[in-house]
Design an enzyme around this catalytic site. Structure first.
Site, PDB file in Angstrom:
ATOM      1  N   SER A  25      -3.086 -48.715  23.893  1.00 39.65           N
ATOM      2  CA  SER A  25      -2.632 -47.790  22.850  1.00 39.65           C
ATOM      3  C   SER A  25      -1.339 -47.072  23.228  1.00 39.65           C
ATOM      4  O   SER A  25      -0.522 -46.767  22.359  1.00 39.65           O
ATOM      5  CB  SER A  25      -3.727 -46.764  22.526  1.00 39.65           C
ATOM      6  N   HIS A  31      -0.577 -41.514  24.834  1.00 39.17           N
ATOM      7  CA  HIS A  31       0.022 -41.781  23.532  1.00 39.17           C
ATOM      8  C   HIS A  31       1.404 -41.131  23.423  1.00 39.17           C
ATOM      9  O   HIS A  31       2.378 -41.765  22.991  1.00 39.17           O
ATOM     10  CB  HIS A  31      -0.891 -41.258  22.416  1.00 39.17           C
TER      11      HIS A  31
END
Length: 343
Positions: A269, A325
């Site tokens: 991610s 992230h």
């Protein structure tokens, strides 16, 4: 493909012109002392209820009378009802008493003329069938092009590598077990900082905790990564992906794992957020240079919405490494800027 727009071009090529009417789409041609009318009734949108055919006929007959008075000529009319799939039995029964109605199944590109309907309309049947066949072929070609656009070489290899690693590890043990994942390359504080296993900054980006974790990341990567690779090219894309993944792992190490040293971290991610950052840079670059190509293709508001939604989800959900992230996002933005600033 905008079917109604293509239909407009088709009718125009046959000499028909669009007539502005309330509650419908109508084309008209004056020929041989008659007004030839073609009415189009679009398919229903989700949640809409179709108006009974009898009421539709009352409306168009009233309109025909107005046109006869206006132009002083008799009318001859064909109604085309559009469907996404075959019309249901109830609709077919409603149509039966009205010979001037044909149905079009847009999904298969077929013209449907039932038993009681007129067999032709001034040679329109063959021309309309050819038009529908061409539209269907164009839709299939567009789908094939879009599929090819989705499977770019580097991005496809990266997705395949993630899936392959997951399959191999699943055969070896439990990918939902943090200890097992730590043994096979996931991010762990003491392994990286105390034992110097810096390779985990890279290997952890190819590991996933379960099928759902993998599927979610790979679907997003297929959609977003392919677009970025198409714009910046495969070598640059690979550099941005790997750089963002490693930067995300580093951010996770110094923010998340520094606070919670016994946490095990893994997943693609962070690299995916790097792809979002890259696309965001390209949009902003076009905006500053007053070019609209990538702004129209990607969409500034859409990309900001995706980024903010994903970050918001991470900040409000336990078990999500938002440091990774943010690190990936920032690195992807900067790397794309460095690689594409003069492009």
């Amino acid at each position: 493909m905008d079917f109604i727009k293509e239909l407009q071009h088709f009718f125009s090529s046959l000499g028909f012109r669009r007539i502005q009417v309330e509650g419908g789409l109508l084309w008209m041609e004056e020929a041989e002392g008659r007004l030839r009318l073609i009415e189009v009734i679009p398919e229903l949108l989700p949640g809409q209820t179709r108006v009974p055919v009898s009421r539709q006929e009352e409306r168009i007959l009233h309109l025909e009378n107005q046109l006869m008075i206006r132009f002083g000529e008799k009318t001859d009319r064909l109604t085309l009802m559009l469907f996404r799939g075959m019309p249901d039995e109830k609709t077919v029964e409603e149509i039966a008493p009205y010979p001037n109605i044909w149905c079009i199944d847009k999904s298969s590109g077929r013209l449907l003329i039932y038993e009681n309907q007129r067999a032709d309309f001034y040679g329109m049947k063959e021309q309309l069938e050819n038009f529908l066949s061409a539209c269907r072929e164009e839709e299939l070609s567009a789908s094939r092009r879009e599929l090819r656009r989705m499977f770019r070489p580097v991005n496809t290899v990266l997705v395949a590598a993630n899936v392959l690693v997951f399959i191999v590890l699943s055969m070896m043990g439990n990918v939902l077990d943090a200890e097992f994942m730590a043994q096979h390359g996931a991010m762990v504080w003491d392994a990286v900082v105390e034992r110097g296993e810096f390779y985990r900054l890279f290997t952890s980006t190819f590991l996933h905790f379960g099928v759902e974790h993998l599927a979610q990341n790979m679907l997003i990567l297929l959609l977003i990564g392919a677009r970025l690779e198409r714009i910046i090219g495969s070598p640059r894309y690979l550099a941005v992906y790997l750089g963002s993944g490693i930067a995300a792992s580093a951010a996770s190490l110094f923010v998340t794992l520094a606070r919670e040293p016994y946490t095990v971290s893994a997943g693609a991610s962070g690299a995916i957020f790097g792809m979002m950052g890259g696309l965001l840079f390209l949009i902003l670059k076009d905006l500053l240079e007053k070019r609209r190509k990538r702004i129209d293709e990607i969409g500034l508001s859409g990309m900001l919405f995706v980024i903010l939604s994903a970050l918001s989800y991470g900040f409000t959900t336990t078990g999500v490494d938002n440091a990774a992230h943010v690190g990936g996002l920032v690195c992807g933005f900067l790397l794309t800027g460095i690689l594409m600033i003069r492009k």
